[in-house]
Design a protein around this motif. Structure first.
Motif, PDB file in Angstrom:
ATOM      1  N   GLY A  10       0.920  -1.009  -0.179  1.00 47.87           N
ATOM      2  CA  GLY A  10       0.315   0.390  -0.258  1.00 47.87           C
ATOM      3  C   GLY A  10       0.899   1.862   0.120  1.00 47.87           C
ATOM      4  N   PHE A  11       0.425   2.158   0.809  1.00 44.71           N
ATOM      5  CA  PHE A  11       1.325   3.714   0.717  1.00 44.71           C
ATOM      6  C   PHE A  11       2.217   3.526   1.410  1.00 44.71           C
ATOM      7  CE2 PHE A  11       1.778   6.713   3.570  1.00 44.71           C
ATOM      8  CZ  PHE A  11       2.525   8.306   2.463  1.00 44.71           C
ATOM      9  N   PHE A  12       2.185   3.533   2.194  1.00 38.82           N
ATOM     10  CA  PHE A  12       3.729   3.120   3.446  1.00 38.82           C
ATOM     11  C   PHE A  12       4.938   2.621   2.729  1.00 38.82           C
ATOM     12  CE2 PHE A  12       7.145   3.968   6.242  1.00 38.82           C
ATOM     13  CZ  PHE A  12       6.849   5.393   6.483  1.00 38.82           C
ATOM     14  N   ASP A  33       0.333  -9.213  -1.635  1.00 37.25           N
ATOM     15  CA  ASP A  33      -0.759  -8.006  -1.265  1.00 37.25           C
ATOM     16  C   ASP A  33      -2.044  -9.034  -1.948  1.00 37.25           C
ATOM     17  OD1 ASP A  33      -1.019  -4.924  -0.493  1.00 37.25           O
ATOM     18  OD2 ASP A  33      -2.737  -5.753  -1.409  1.00 37.25           O
ATOM     19  N   ARG A  34      -3.208  -8.715  -0.949  1.00 36.15           N
ATOM     20  CA  ARG A  34      -4.112  -9.486  -1.430  1.00 36.15           C
ATOM     21  C   ARG A  34      -5.110  -8.626  -2.540  1.00 36.15           C
ATOM     22  NH1 ARG A  34      -7.153  -9.208   5.070  1.00 36.15           N
ATOM     23  NH2 ARG A  34      -7.348  -7.492   4.649  1.00 36.15           N
ATOM     24  N   ARG A  38      -2.947  -3.570  -6.302  1.00 37.12           N
ATOM     25  CA  ARG A  38      -2.068  -2.911  -5.872  1.00 37.12           C
ATOM     26  C   ARG A  38      -0.732  -3.677  -6.382  1.00 37.12           C
ATOM     27  NH1 ARG A  38      -3.444  -0.281  -0.547  1.00 37.12           N
ATOM     28  NH2 ARG A  38      -4.139   1.828  -0.955  1.00 37.12           N
ATOM     29  N   ALA A  70       4.019  -4.702   6.146  1.00 35.01           N
ATOM     30  CA  ALA A  70       3.210  -2.980   5.773  1.00 35.01           C
ATOM     31  C   ALA A  70       2.318  -3.529   5.890  1.00 35.01           C
ATOM     32  CB  ALA A  70       4.586  -2.519   4.819  1.00 35.01           C
ATOM     33  N   GLN A  93       5.194  -2.989  10.939  1.00 33.88           N
ATOM     34  CA  GLN A  93       5.284  -2.105  11.046  1.00 33.88           C
ATOM     35  C   GLN A  93       4.094  -1.585  12.320  1.00 33.88           C
ATOM     36  OE1 GLN A  93       5.254   0.962  10.826  1.00 33.88           O
ATOM     37  NE2 GLN A  93       6.151   1.228   8.523  1.00 33.88           N
ATOM     38  N   LYS A  94       4.292  -0.215  13.294  1.00 34.39           N
ATOM     39  CA  LYS A  94       3.449   0.413  13.877  1.00 34.39           C
ATOM     40  C   LYS A  94       1.958   0.711  13.027  1.00 34.39           C
ATOM     41  CE  LYS A  94       2.251   3.948  13.896  1.00 34.39           C
ATOM     42  NZ  LYS A  94       1.881   4.525  12.511  1.00 34.39           N
ATOM     43  N   ASN A 122      10.011   3.807  12.862  1.00 36.83           N
ATOM     44  CA  ASN A 122      10.635   5.023  13.193  1.00 36.83           C
ATOM     45  C   ASN A 122      10.899   5.860  13.542  1.00 36.83           C
ATOM     46  OD1 ASN A 122       8.580   4.659  11.529  1.00 36.83           O
ATOM     47  ND2 ASN A 122       9.533   6.088   9.716  1.00 36.83           N
ATOM     48  N   TYR A 163      -8.239   5.488   5.780  1.00 36.28           N
ATOM     49  CA  TYR A 163      -8.676   4.693   7.373  1.00 36.28           C
ATOM     50  C   TYR A 163      -8.327   5.968   8.596  1.00 36.28           C
ATOM     51  CZ  TYR A 163      -3.451   3.621   7.505  1.00 36.28           C
ATOM     52  OH  TYR A 163      -2.174   3.601   7.388  1.00 36.28           O
TER      53      TYR A 163
HETATM   54  P1  NAD Z   1      -2.582   0.591   3.017  1.00 34.60           P
HETATM   55  O1  NAD Z   1      -4.279   0.490   3.559  1.00 34.60           O
HETATM   56  O2  NAD Z   1      -1.925   1.359   1.806  1.00 34.60           O
HETATM   57  O3  NAD Z   1      -2.019  -0.405   2.566  1.00 34.60           O
HETATM   58  C1  NAD Z   1      -2.750  -1.481   3.363  1.00 34.60           C
HETATM   59  C2  NAD Z   1      -2.218  -2.809   2.604  1.00 34.60           C
HETATM   60  O4  NAD Z   1      -2.111  -3.904   3.236  1.00 34.60           O
HETATM   61  C3  NAD Z   1      -2.999  -2.736   1.388  1.00 34.60           C
HETATM   62  O5  NAD Z   1      -2.476  -3.073  -0.455  1.00 34.60           O
HETATM   63  C4  NAD Z   1      -3.733  -4.149   1.352  1.00 34.60           C
HETATM   64  O6  NAD Z   1      -4.418  -4.612   0.706  1.00 34.60           O
HETATM   65  C5  NAD Z   1      -3.047  -5.449   2.525  1.00 34.60           C
HETATM   66  N1  NAD Z   1      -3.283  -5.975   2.994  1.00 34.60           N
HETATM   67  C6  NAD Z   1      -3.789  -5.934   4.062  1.00 34.60           C
HETATM   68  N2  NAD Z   1      -3.935  -6.726   4.736  1.00 34.60           N
HETATM   69  C7  NAD Z   1      -3.334  -7.941   3.702  1.00 34.60           C
HETATM   70  C8  NAD Z   1      -3.141  -9.411   4.145  1.00 34.60           C
HETATM   71  N3  NAD Z   1      -3.379 -10.477   5.270  1.00 34.60           N
HETATM   72  N4  NAD Z   1      -2.056 -10.066   3.119  1.00 34.60           N
HETATM   73  C9  NAD Z   1      -2.061  -9.564   2.164  1.00 34.60           C
HETATM   74  N5  NAD Z   1      -2.056  -7.745   2.053  1.00 34.60           N
HETATM   75  C10 NAD Z   1      -2.785  -7.604   2.663  1.00 34.60           C
HETATM   76  O7  NAD Z   1      -1.639   1.253   4.548  1.00 34.60           O
HETATM   77  P2  NAD Z   1      -0.405   2.292   4.526  1.00 34.60           P
HETATM   78  O8  NAD Z   1      -0.858   3.718   5.332  1.00 34.60           O
HETATM   79  O9  NAD Z   1       0.296   1.915   3.784  1.00 34.60           O
HETATM   80  O10 NAD Z   1      -0.666   1.846   6.298  1.00 34.60           O
HETATM   81  C11 NAD Z   1       0.282   0.432   6.531  1.00 34.60           C
HETATM   82  C12 NAD Z   1       0.790   0.710   7.587  1.00 34.60           C
HETATM   83  O11 NAD Z   1       2.011   1.388   8.243  1.00 34.60           O
HETATM   84  C13 NAD Z   1      -0.069   1.328   8.889  1.00 34.60           C
HETATM   85  O12 NAD Z   1       0.087   0.131  10.182  1.00 34.60           O
HETATM   86  C14 NAD Z   1       0.518   2.311   9.408  1.00 34.60           C
HETATM   87  O13 NAD Z   1       0.499   3.303  10.115  1.00 34.60           O
HETATM   88  C15 NAD Z   1       1.794   2.254   9.236  1.00 34.60           C
HETATM   89  N6  NAD Z   1       1.984   3.415   7.894  1.00 34.60           N
HETATM   90  C16 NAD Z   1       3.248   3.757   8.897  1.00 34.60           C
HETATM   91  C17 NAD Z   1       4.622   5.065   8.735  1.00 34.60           C
HETATM   92  C18 NAD Z   1       5.599   5.471   9.698  1.00 34.60           C
HETATM   93  O14 NAD Z   1       6.433   6.680   8.985  1.00 34.60           O
HETATM   94  N7  NAD Z   1       6.183   4.642  10.145  1.00 34.60           N
HETATM   95  C19 NAD Z   1       3.790   5.512   7.837  1.00 34.60           C
HETATM   96  C20 NAD Z   1       2.107   5.463   7.210  1.00 34.60           C
HETATM   97  C21 NAD Z   1       1.432   4.773   7.668  1.00 34.60           C
END
Ligand code: NAD
Ligand code: 89V
Length: 342
Positions: A10-12, A33-34, A38, A70, A93-94, A122, A163
């Motif tokens: 995903g995003f991060f 990724d499910r 993506r 992640a 990830q946190k 981080n 979210y």
């Molecule tokens: P997101 O929703 O953009 O991405 C999550 C991805 O995981 C999605 O593409 C989803 O399809 C996939 N996914 C979910 N469950 C799955 C599974 N069981 N098997 C395979 N794929 C699966 O979320 P995001 O914004 O990237 O955030 C992800 C994590 O990163 C969160 O815990 C968020 O708190 C953390 N985050 C951390 C920072 C940082 O600086 N440390 C910054 C942003 C986000």
């Protein structure tokens, strides 16, 4: 070369993958990724051919040293326990877990399996915050007795992370968790905490402002304040600002990554701006550099057998602060003894 797979594209995760390319001694060889769209977009972007929509299938098929999780928090426990049962070292990830009981089970699962478990916590790996810690360790301000760790912004975080607008908990669980961890990093573990929260933005579900007061076991009193509802003349996202007073001087880390250390020997004003890595983009560059720093730390720990600074076990303390802050806020800012969470 340590071979890894990333779960959650995903995003991060895009930052994770950029940073892994720069870490010596590690290579991401598979992605999961499910969400197939993506998954395939990310695989194309990073030239990774081995892709899976199911983590169990990937772990069964691939010869991996570690997995990098992640995904968002609700999947962390099953994915950590699955990876541990397959004997893979883990970065997660946190927020590490949705609650402390889950987090304790995840730590036990990794310990039973004999695998390393690091939380991708981080923020404390940002170079400006590490520069502040170096000054404290050098004794530049004597013994710290008071601190403020502050993150105030009106940046639209909901655009990339929708979210955050709909989850039952927001700023303490998502952002405050970093800032509380930075307070632990600078001032040590905590004896008591009290908190107040409020929701200012009517378009989101949970709290977007939190103010916490911590009494650290070593004697420092700190204020940890977080806001995503603060329209400032200059938007400081995503800088964490510091004010630290010690027996021999003071340290300030101000907007624009300016660190001022003042003591009997004078005043030193330093630019501690993080580098903008080749793949990084302002204003995220400080966070992006910390992703590289923490991933490199993970590989160094795998090589040396040292426990990571932000191990799963260590992170139980940060997660307990999150729980305690919510409990305090729900109970009229009652002071909570961290012993309640032992
Ligand atoms: P997101 O929703 O953009 O991405 C999550 C991805 O995981 C999605 O593409 C989803 O399809 C996939 N996914 C979910 N469950 C799955 C599974 N069981 N098997 C395979 N794929 C699966 O979320 P995001 O914004 O990237 O955030 C992800 C994590 O990163 C969160 O815990 C968020 O708190 C953390 N985050 C951390 C920072 C940082 O600086 N440390 C910054 C942003 C986000
Ligand atoms: O670090 C995070 O978890 C992010 C952000 C910095 C935007 O709050 O959600």
């Amino acid at each position: 070369m340590r071979k890894g797979a990333l779960i959650g594209c995903g995003f991060f995760a895009q930052n994770h993958l950029h940073a892994w390319r720069d870490v010596d001694g590690a290579e991401i060889v598979a992605l999961c990724d499910r969400d197939r769209t993506r998954l395939e977009e990310t695989a194309r972007r990073f030239g990774i051919e081995r892709v899976y929509t199911d983590a169990d299938a990937m772990l069964a098929a691939e010869d991996l040293d570690f997995v990098d999780i992640a995904t968002t928090v609700e999947t962390h426990r099953p994915l950590v326990e699955l990876s541990a049962s397959r004997g893979r070292h883990i970065v997660c990830q946190k927020p590490f877990a949705a609650n402390l009981d889950d987090a304790r089970s995840m730590v036990s699962a990794a310990e039973r399996a004999g695998v390393m478990l690091m939380v991708h916590e981080n923020f404390r790996w940002q170079s400006a915050l590490r520069a502040a810690r170096t000054e404290i360790d050098k004794g530049a301000i004597g013994t710290p007795f008071w601190g403020r760790v502050s993150f105030r912004s009106a940046y639209d975080v909901y655009k990339a992370q929708p979210y955050l607008a709909t989850d039952e908990r927001f700023i303490i669980q998502d952002l405050g968790i970093h800032i509380l961890d930075v307070a632990r990093f600078l001032f040590g573990d905590v004896a008591t905490i009290c908190a107040s929260t409020r929701r200012v933005n009517p378009r989101i579900r949970a709290e977007d402002v939190a103010t916490m007061m911590l009494v650290h076991r070593g004697g420092v009193t700190s204020v940890v304040d977080c806001s995503y509802a603060s329209e400032l003349p200059r938007e400081n996202f995503p800088e964490t600002l510091l004010e630290i007073d010690g027996s021999e001087g003071t340290l300030r880390l101000s907007a624009g990554y300016r660190m001022v250390v003042h003591n009997g020997g004078g005043t030193v004003d330093k630019d501690v701006s993080p580098p903008v890595l080749a793949w990084a983009e302002r204003p995220w560059h400080g966070i992006q550099e910390s992703v590289f720093n923490i991933e490199r730390h993970f590989i160094e720990c795998l090589e040396s057998g040292r426990a990571p600074e932000t191990s799963g076990r260590d992170n139980l303390e940060t997660l307990a602060l999150v729980e305690a802050a919510y409990r305090s806020a729900a109970e009229g800012s009652r002071s909570i003894a961290m012993a309640e969470f032992a």
